[in-house]
Enzyme design. Structure first.
Site, PDB file in Angstrom:
ATOM      1  N   THR A   1       0.804  -1.220   0.000  1.00 15.16           N
ATOM      2  CA  THR A   1       0.000   0.000   0.000  1.00 15.16           C
ATOM      3  C   THR A   1       0.840   1.275   0.000  1.00 15.16           C
ATOM      4  OG1 THR A   1      -0.148  -0.057   2.414  1.00 15.16           O
ATOM      5  CG2 THR A   1      -1.935  -1.105   1.172  1.00 15.16           C
ATOM      6  N   HIS A   2       2.143   1.159   0.188  1.00 12.87           N
ATOM      7  CA  HIS A   2       3.001   2.353   0.311  1.00 12.87           C
ATOM      8  C   HIS A   2       4.204   2.218  -0.592  1.00 12.87           C
ATOM      9  CE1 HIS A   2       5.395   5.535   2.263  1.00 12.87           C
ATOM     10  NE2 HIS A   2       4.237   5.966   2.692  1.00 12.87           N
ATOM     11  N   PHE A   3       4.177   2.353  -1.755  1.00 14.85           N
ATOM     12  CA  PHE A   3       3.101   2.495  -2.726  1.00 14.85           C
ATOM     13  C   PHE A   3       3.196   1.301  -3.653  1.00 14.85           C
ATOM     14  CE2 PHE A   3       4.180   6.721  -1.231  1.00 14.85           C
ATOM     15  CZ  PHE A   3       2.958   7.236  -0.896  1.00 14.85           C
TER      16      PHE A   3
END
Length: 148
Positions: free
Chosen positions: A45-47
């Site tokens: 999610t990051h990223f």
């Protein structure tokens, strides 16, 4: 006697979380390394298309290394100023965290830090302050009903 988790526990020195401690001179300096595995769940999610280690996790490693430099006792990160993120830390990188103590008293440690990857500076902290933990402190993992 209750077996429920205690909300307050006496401070204890946790074992360090760094992968390797290269040097520790209590009250003066500490150097430690952290390997950044590509398997960390946060990279999803990051990223997703350009995974980078969040700056707050780099700061946490700086605080951990500063605690090693501070020496005996329980210390907490109290203040950070003049922090600069210069490059990204990506999966597979090996961070070298170097903390230097510039001033120390019974209850406060002041210093600076540099984080490098392959000899290139990724993060600098010109001023950091640790405060000695005294008394009882809340243990967040045992608090129920706390919302972020």
């Amino acid at each position: 006697m209750s077996t429920a988790p205690q909300l307050l526990d006496a401070p204890q020195e946790p074992p360090h979380r760094m992968d390797e401690v290269l040097e520790v001179v209590p009250g003066l300096r500490a150097v430690a390394t952290r390997n950044v595995p590509g398997t960390l769940a946060l990279f999803a999610t990051h990223f997703p298309r350009f995974p980078v280690l969040p700056g707050v996790l780099i700061l946490d490693d700086i605080a951990e290394t500063a605690r090693l430099a501070a020496g005996a006792g329980a210390w907490t990160l109290a203040e950070v100023s003049r922090i600069r993120y210069r490059r990204y830390v990506e999966p597979g990188d090996r961070m070298v965290v170097d903390v230097r103590i510039t001033e120390a008293s019974a209850d406060t440690i002041r210093g600076s830090a540099t984080v490098t990857v392959d000899g290139r500076t990724v993060t600098t902290v010109r001023e950091l302050r640790l405060a000695r933990v005294t008394g009882r402190v809340p243990v967040l993992s045992s608090l129920s009903g706390v919302r972020a």
